[in-house]
Enzyme design. Structure first.
Site, PDB file in Angstrom:
ATOM      1  N   LYS A 259       0.863  -1.243   0.102  1.00 15.47           N
ATOM      2  CA  LYS A 259      -0.041  -0.071  -0.058  1.00 15.47           C
ATOM      3  C   LYS A 259       0.821   1.336  -0.147  1.00 15.47           C
ATOM      4  CE  LYS A 259      -3.943   0.206  -0.096  1.00 15.47           C
ATOM      5  NZ  LYS A 259      -4.698   0.298  -1.300  1.00 15.47           N
TER       6      LYS A 259
ATOM      7  N   GLU B 179      -0.235   0.562  -9.901  1.00 18.82           N
ATOM      8  CA  GLU B 179      -1.638   0.724 -10.657  1.00 18.82           C
ATOM      9  C   GLU B 179      -1.456   1.747 -11.916  1.00 18.82           C
ATOM     10  OE1 GLU B 179      -0.711   2.292  -7.830  1.00 18.82           O
ATOM     11  OE2 GLU B 179      -1.225   4.505  -7.994  1.00 18.82           O
TER      12      GLU B 179
END
Ligand code: NAI
Ligand code: PYR
Length: 377
Positions: A74, A117
């Site tokens: 994360k 991403e």
């Protein structure tokens, strides 16, 4: 190169950036891997498993972060910003468009920030986002089913209904990876499913894929309003790569839903697509009720099924990580255009257009930055 793998410290984030198999792969290429004590436990990997694979177990987070490349899951949270240093390669999910403070910290410290991403192949797919979108899409429906139960604040509707009683109405906005996987679960449970997308070709594919077992609708504010009104479970699954999610569902639309309906906004990691979602929720406090509707907005959903998610994530991240470690990020980015698109911040420049636009930085292309460093992309 020395690779550092910190323990994730976000709420209930049980994933880890590398598995013992990943350690073996890096060691084979003569890199050293430092794993923080206990980093793999939430995913079922002990310190001994990592040591057996050849990693060094390090008890201090500060030391792990002093490695040349840090591999995480994360985006760093505020208490980790102090570990940034000039030239650090940070390879992880970043979701910078809704994160001005993190973007500023990366720019100020001149970190080389490579976002999973936004690594994008020429066919526009996002190979390092896909597996977690598969997980979150599937989870969104099982979570929705759980919160539709009365004891969890829901209206008491069973997804598949029973003979003589209608099933739940599931509305999914965005028919990409999350949306398709949500649809698979919802259709499998016997719900009535409607999926909306702006991409009509995608709706054609879904229509073929599901063979009449769901309804497709063009995404526009009229169709969204009509669909939201009747939804028992609404799943937000839109994405414009790298950008803040578009707000598609207004407060007025949410007010038309029946009490005890459930909203799961998977797109919350990019800022969310539903106006009544006013904060990111956590696995330990996952929902709140607004206008009688249960809202779920956890930005690290796959962290709750960490074993599956860590394996699925590292299957795709480690090969790119090895390219970065073997060649250095400059040559790796030069030789792999998909990887170059992952670089969001470098040398104090923001090199991803949507992120620069979101926070008012001048955009500088990655090609431009690397050319200044005499690397032609
Ligand atoms: N909360 C969490 O834990 C997780 C969140 N995600 C997030 O879920 C979101 C969706 O990811 P993917 O499905 O992989 O993306 P995707 O790119 O595969 O699909 C997104 C879809 O949204 C559609 N779309 C764009 N604008 C639209 C609009 N105005 N109306 C309707 N559809 C629209 C696109 O045409 C595309 O089909 C992303 O923000 C991703 O980061 C993914 C994994 C975990
Ligand atoms: C994609 C993302 O935000 C996650 O897997 O947590």
């Amino acid at each position: 190169m020395i690779i550092g793998v910190p323990k994730e410290i976000k709420n209930n984030e049980n994933r880890v950036g590398i598995t013992p198999a990943g350690v073996v792969a890096f060691k084979k290429c003569n890199h050293e891997v430092w794993v923080e004590t206990g980093a793999g436990l939430g995913s079922g990997f002990t310190d001994q498993d990592y040591m057996d694979a050849g990693a060094v177990i390090v008890s201090s987070a500060k030391k792990v972060w002093s490695a040349q490349m840090v591999i995480k899951v994360k985006e760093p949270i505020a208490e980790e910003y102090g570990y940034f240093y000039e030239g650090l390669i940070l390879y992880t999910y970043l979701h910078l468009a809704p994160e001005p403070e993190l973007t500023k910290a990366l720019v100020d410290k001149k970190v080389v920030a490579i976002a999973y991403e936004t690594i994008q192949l020429d066919n526009k797919t996002l190979p390092l986002l896909t597996p977690m979108s598969e997980v979150a899409g599937r989870m969104s429906v099982q979570i929705g089913a759980r919160f539709l139960e009365n004891p969890n604040g829901g209206k008491g509707v069973l997804m598949g209904g029973v003979p003589g009683v209608s099933p739940a109405e599931v509305v999914i906005i965005g028919g990409g990876i999350v949306g398709t996987n949500a649809a698979k679960m919802a259709v499998g449970m016997g719900a009535n499913v409607t999926i909306l997308d702006v991409n009509i070709d995608r709706l054609r594919q879904l229509d073929d894929m599901f063979q009449g077992r769901l309804k497709t609708l063009a995404s526009n504010s009229y169709n969204i309003a009509e669909s939201v009104k009747k939804a028992d479970l609404l799943v937000g699954a839109v994405l414009i790569p790298g950008a803040r999610a578009p707000q598609l569902v207004t407060e007025e639309m949410i007010k038309t839903m029946n009490p005890g309906s459930v909203v799961v906004d998977v797109a919350i990691d990019q800022g969310g697509s539903i106006a009544t979602i006013d904060h990111i929720t956590t696995h330990s406090d996952p929902t709140y009720v607004k206008y009688g509707v249960v809202h779920y907005a956890v930005a690290n959903m796959p962290g709750a099924v960490a074993r599956t998610s860590t394996l699925a994530l590292t299957n795709v991240t480690i090969p790119y990580g090895i390219q970065i470690a073997n060649k250095g990020y400059k040559l790796a980015a030069k030789e792999n255009r998909a990887l170059a698109k992952g670089i969001n911040v470098i040398d104090g420049y923001v090199t991803y257009h949507a992120v620069a636009e979101a926070h008012g930085y001048s955009y500088v292309s990655i090609e431009n930055v690397l050319e200044r460093q005499n690397v032609t992309v």
